[in-house]
Design a protein around this motif. Structure first.
Motif: not given
Length: 386
Positions: A134-136, A139-141, A144, A148
Motif C-alpha cells: 500500500t501507499v500511505d 506519498s499517497q498524494w 497516483p 515519485t
C-alpha cells in the motif's frame, strides 16, 4: 564574556564512485581517518558523533551507516551523539554538533554523511529494495500521478520562475556547466568531463524545465567533518574554520503546496545571526541536487533579488572559479557526485584552508557559505577563517 565558538577542523572524504564494492562502513571509516589525520587528532580525543539521517534499515542505500555504527567500529567514547532525520536537512547535523561543543557536551564531534545508493541498486540481493503493498503518508498524494521523484516537485517551482520571471534554459544551464567545469579539477569527482551548452540543450527532459543535466545522480561515498570547541583548538594542528552563523527551516515537509522553498526563509535568517554581509562572501557552495536549487539559494541569500537569479548567473562568468562569486568549486553534486549535502561543507572548508589545489579560487578567501536542502527543509552555514 564572549560566546563559545565552534570550528570545523579536520575534513575528509572517501573514494567516490558508483557501484563501489567497499563496504559503506569502511568508506565512512576512510573519510573519518582522513579528517582525523588533517586535524592531528586521535580517535581517543573524539567524544561526539553526528550524522543525518541515521541508519535507515528500510533504505540502506540512502543511509547505510548510523552514528552508533561508527561509535562501535572505532571504539569512540561519546558524551554526545545524534543520528536522525528530524533536523533541518543534512547540514543540520553540523549545526547540532556546533551547538553541542558550544554547550560543553563534547570537545570534538565527528559529523558524517554516507551514501551507497548506486551500489545498493546494483546489488539488490544484498540491499533489497522496499516493496510495499500500500501507499500511505504523503506519498499517497504523489504516487497516483507518478510524481515519485523530487525532480517533479522542484520542477514546479522552477516553472514558476520560467513563467513569472523569465528564467531561460540557457541561464539555468550555467549551474551544470560551471559544476562540470570545476569537477575537471577535482580528482575525486564523479564526472571529470566538461559539459557544453549544446550538450545540455539537447539532453532529454526529466521534468520540465529540468533536463538530465539539471539532476544529480546516485553516488557511493562518505564525507566527514570534525567540529571542535573553540577552547579545544590547542589540540589540533590544522587551520580551523569558524562556524560564524547558521540557519535552518522546516516547512511543509510533505511538499504540500508550500508557497516558497525553504531556502528562502533560511537564507534571510542567516544574516540575522552575523555582522557579515553578502558582499563579504568569497565563495558559495550551494546545494544542487537539482540545478534550480542554486537559483533559489542565490536569491534567498541576497546575492540578487527574487526572480533575478537567472540573470545573475547568465553567461556563467560571475559564478566561475575566477569570477565574482565562485560557485561549487568542487563540481557540486552534479559534477562531483551526490554526497547529499556534506560535500558543500567539505569544499567550503577546503577553500578557506587554501587546500583546493588546481581548483583553489584566486586570492585569499576568508568567508564562505555552504548549504544543504532547499525544498521543504534547508540549512545554511556561514564559515569564516579568522
Amino acid at each position: 564574556m564572549p560566546a563559545p565558538s565552534a570550528y570545523i577542523t579536520g575534513v575528509g572524504q572517501s573514494q567516490v564512485g558508483t557501484k563501489l564494492t567497499r563496504h559503506p562502513l569502511l568508506l565512512t571509516v576512510d573519510a573519518v581517518r582522513e579528517a582525523l589525520a588533517e586535524a592531528g587528532l586521535t580517535v581517543q580525543q573524539i567524544d561526539g558523533v553526528a550524522t543525518y539521517p541515521g541508519r535507515m534499515a528500510a533504505y540502506l542505500g540512502y543511509s547505510p551507516v548510523g552514528a552508533d555504527d561508527l561509535i562501535d567500529a572505532l571504539g569512540i567514547r561519546a558524551t554526545w551523539y545524534l543520528g536522525a532525520a528530524e533536523i533541518t536537512s543534512q547540514l543540520g547535523a553540523v549545526v547540532a554538533a556546533a551547538d553541542a561543543v558550544r554547550a560543553g557536551h563534547a570537545r570534538h564531534v565527528i559529523c558524517f554523511r554516507t551514501v551507497y545508493e548506486a551500489a545498493a541498486l546494483s546489488r539488490p540481493e544484498e540491499y533489497p529494495p522496499v516493496r510495499r503493498a500500500t501507499v500511505d503518508g504523503f506519498s499517497q498524494w504523489f504516487a497516483p500521478f507518478n510524481a515519485t521523484s523530487a525532480s517533479s516537485w522542484v520542477a514546479q517551482y522552477a516553472m514558476r520562475h520560467v513563467k513569472h520571471y523569465g528564467l531561460t534554459r540557457e541561464q539555468l544551464a550555467q549551474i551544470a556547466i560551471t559544476g562540470r567545469a570545476n569537477a575537471v579539477h577535482n580528482p575525486r569527482a564523479l564526472v571529470r568531463e566538461p559539459l557544453t551548452l549544446d550538450q545540455y540543450m539537447s539532453s532529454r527532459m526529466i521534468s520540465t524545465p529540468l533536463c538530465l543535466y539539471d539532476c544529480d545522480r546516485f553516488t557511493d561515498g562518505s564525507t566527514a567533518l570534525i567540529v571542535s570547541a573553540g577552547d579545544a583548538l590547542d589540540e589540533v594542528t590544522c587551520t580551523p574554520v569558524r562556524i560564524a552563523a547558521s540557519a535552518g527551516t522546516v516547512e511543509k515537509y510533505s511538499w504540500d503546496q508550500a508557497e516558497w522553498m525553504a531556502s528562502y526563509p533560511t537564507g534571510a535568517d542567516l544574516w540575522k545571526h552575523t555582522d557579515y554581509k553578502p558582499a563579504d562572501v568569497d565563495t558559495v557552495q550551494l546545494y544542487d541536487g537539482f540545478s534550480f536549487c542554486v537559483i533559489t539559494w542565490l536569491e534567498a541569500l541576497g546575492f540578487c533579488k527574487v526572480g533575478e537569479g537567472g540573470k545573475f548567473i547568465e553567461g556563467g562568468q560571475r559564478i566561475a572559479r575566477d569570477g565574482e562569486l565562485p560557485l561549487n568549486t568542487f563540481g557540486g553534486q552534479i559534477g562531483a557526485g551526490r554526497l547529499h549535502g556534506f560535500g558543500f561543507a567539505h569544499e567550503a572548508a577546503v577553500q578557506l584552508k587554501g587546500k583546493g589545489g588546481p581548483r583553489q579560487i584566486p586570492g585569499d578567501p576568508r568567508v564562505a557559505i555552504c548549504t544543504s536542502g532547499g525544498g521543504p527543509l534547508a540549512t545554511a552555514l556561514l564559515l569564516a577563517r579568522d
